[in-house]
Design an enzyme around this catalytic site. Sequence first.
Site, mmCIF file in Angstrom:
data_model
loop_
_atom_site.group_PDB
_atom_site.id
_atom_site.type_symbol
_atom_site.label_atom_id
_atom_site.label_comp_id
_atom_site.label_asym_id
_atom_site.label_seq_id
_atom_site.Cartn_x
_atom_site.Cartn_y
_atom_site.Cartn_z
ATOM 1 N N ASP A 9 0.881 -1.165 0.000
ATOM 2 C CA ASP A 9 0.000 0.000 0.000
ATOM 3 C C ASP A 9 0.923 1.220 0.000
ATOM 4 O O ASP A 9 2.133 1.080 -0.236
ATOM 5 C CB ASP A 9 -1.005 -0.028 1.165
ATOM 6 C CG ASP A 9 -0.358 0.216 2.520
ATOM 7 O OD1 ASP A 9 0.896 0.294 2.587
ATOM 8 O OD2 ASP A 9 -1.090 0.327 3.512
ATOM 9 N N CYS A 66 3.106 -3.264 3.865
ATOM 10 C CA CYS A 66 2.304 -2.087 4.215
ATOM 11 C C CYS A 66 3.095 -1.311 5.266
ATOM 12 O O CYS A 66 4.294 -1.542 5.410
ATOM 13 C CB CYS A 66 0.893 -2.472 4.668
ATOM 14 S SG CYS A 66 0.809 -3.514 6.135
ATOM 15 N N THR A 68 3.005 -1.168 8.701
ATOM 16 C CA THR A 68 3.503 -2.009 9.799
ATOM 17 C C THR A 68 3.702 -3.469 9.391
ATOM 18 O O THR A 68 4.362 -4.221 10.100
ATOM 19 C CB THR A 68 2.488 -2.023 10.957
ATOM 20 O OG1 THR A 68 1.242 -2.518 10.446
ATOM 21 C CG2 THR A 68 2.288 -0.631 11.543
ATOM 22 N N HIS A 99 10.943 -23.910 8.870
ATOM 23 C CA HIS A 99 9.930 -24.591 9.681
ATOM 24 C C HIS A 99 8.509 -24.435 9.144
ATOM 25 O O HIS A 99 7.693 -25.330 9.323
ATOM 26 C CB HIS A 99 9.955 -24.058 11.126
ATOM 27 C CG HIS A 99 11.173 -24.481 11.892
ATOM 28 N ND1 HIS A 99 11.262 -24.385 13.259
ATOM 29 C CD2 HIS A 99 12.348 -25.013 11.475
ATOM 30 C CE1 HIS A 99 12.446 -24.830 13.667
ATOM 31 N NE2 HIS A 99 13.128 -25.210 12.602
ATOM 32 N N HIS A 134 8.185 -30.788 10.335
ATOM 33 C CA HIS A 134 7.518 -29.520 10.011
ATOM 34 C C HIS A 134 6.439 -29.725 8.949
ATOM 35 O O HIS A 134 5.412 -29.049 8.958
ATOM 36 C CB HIS A 134 8.541 -28.484 9.551
ATOM 37 C CG HIS A 134 9.621 -28.256 10.566
ATOM 38 N ND1 HIS A 134 9.358 -27.754 11.823
ATOM 39 C CD2 HIS A 134 10.951 -28.514 10.524
ATOM 40 C CE1 HIS A 134 10.487 -27.685 12.505
ATOM 41 N NE2 HIS A 134 11.464 -28.156 11.748
HETATM 42 C C1 RB5 Z 1 -1.725 2.958 6.307
HETATM 43 O O1 RB5 Z 1 -1.772 4.198 6.899
HETATM 44 C C2 RB5 Z 1 -1.440 1.864 7.324
HETATM 45 O O2 RB5 Z 1 -2.543 1.727 8.162
HETATM 46 C C3 RB5 Z 1 -1.106 0.574 6.628
HETATM 47 O O3 RB5 Z 1 -0.004 0.762 5.813
HETATM 48 C C4 RB5 Z 1 -0.776 -0.606 7.503
HETATM 49 O O4 RB5 Z 1 0.230 -0.272 8.411
HETATM 50 C C5 RB5 Z 1 -1.906 -1.293 8.120
HETATM 51 O O5 RB5 Z 1 -1.767 -2.287 8.817
#
Ligand code: RB5
Length: 150
Positions: A9, A66, A68, A99, A134
């Site tokens: 994203d 993304c 996080t 694993h 595994h």
């Molecule tokens: C986008 O602002 C953020 O929420 C997305 O990139 C991600 O971290 C969501 O889990």
Amino acid sequence: MNVIGISSDHGGFDLKTDIVLLLNELGHEVNDMGPENSKSVDYPDYGVSVAQAVISKNVFRGIVICGTGIGMSIVVNRFSGIRGALCSDLYTAKLCREHNDSNILIMGGRVIGHGLAKEIVKVWLSTPFEGGRHQKRIDKITHLEKLKKI
Ligand code: RB5
């Protein structure tokens, strides 16, 4: 060389751009499923493309990014047959292959630096699955998926 599918994203766009360059340098064919710029988008729209491509074997494995890594983790791991691994260290990148036979690598573009992320990709792509005990555990997951228990 096997095709690698990749998407992000806006929170993972800059890292995706660097990882695509790395994959090209390593000689991989890349299927970049977007986005094409850093405008705000919704991660489920892009995670689903890579998950479906891995399941249908249109790509060998996938990488999703993304901000996080959490949103993409939630999305791709809802698909039967996907074993998405959120990695921010080299040990996890190695073990999720040995694993868990991870078939999608997930990273947080706002969490880790690009240098570490590139090393994670290299380890993740080059580490084989160990099989044995595994495989038995993965077979249990597959069984539960077939029963629609997970
Ligand atoms: C986008 O602002 C953020 O929420 C997305 O990139 C991600 O971290 C969501 O889990």
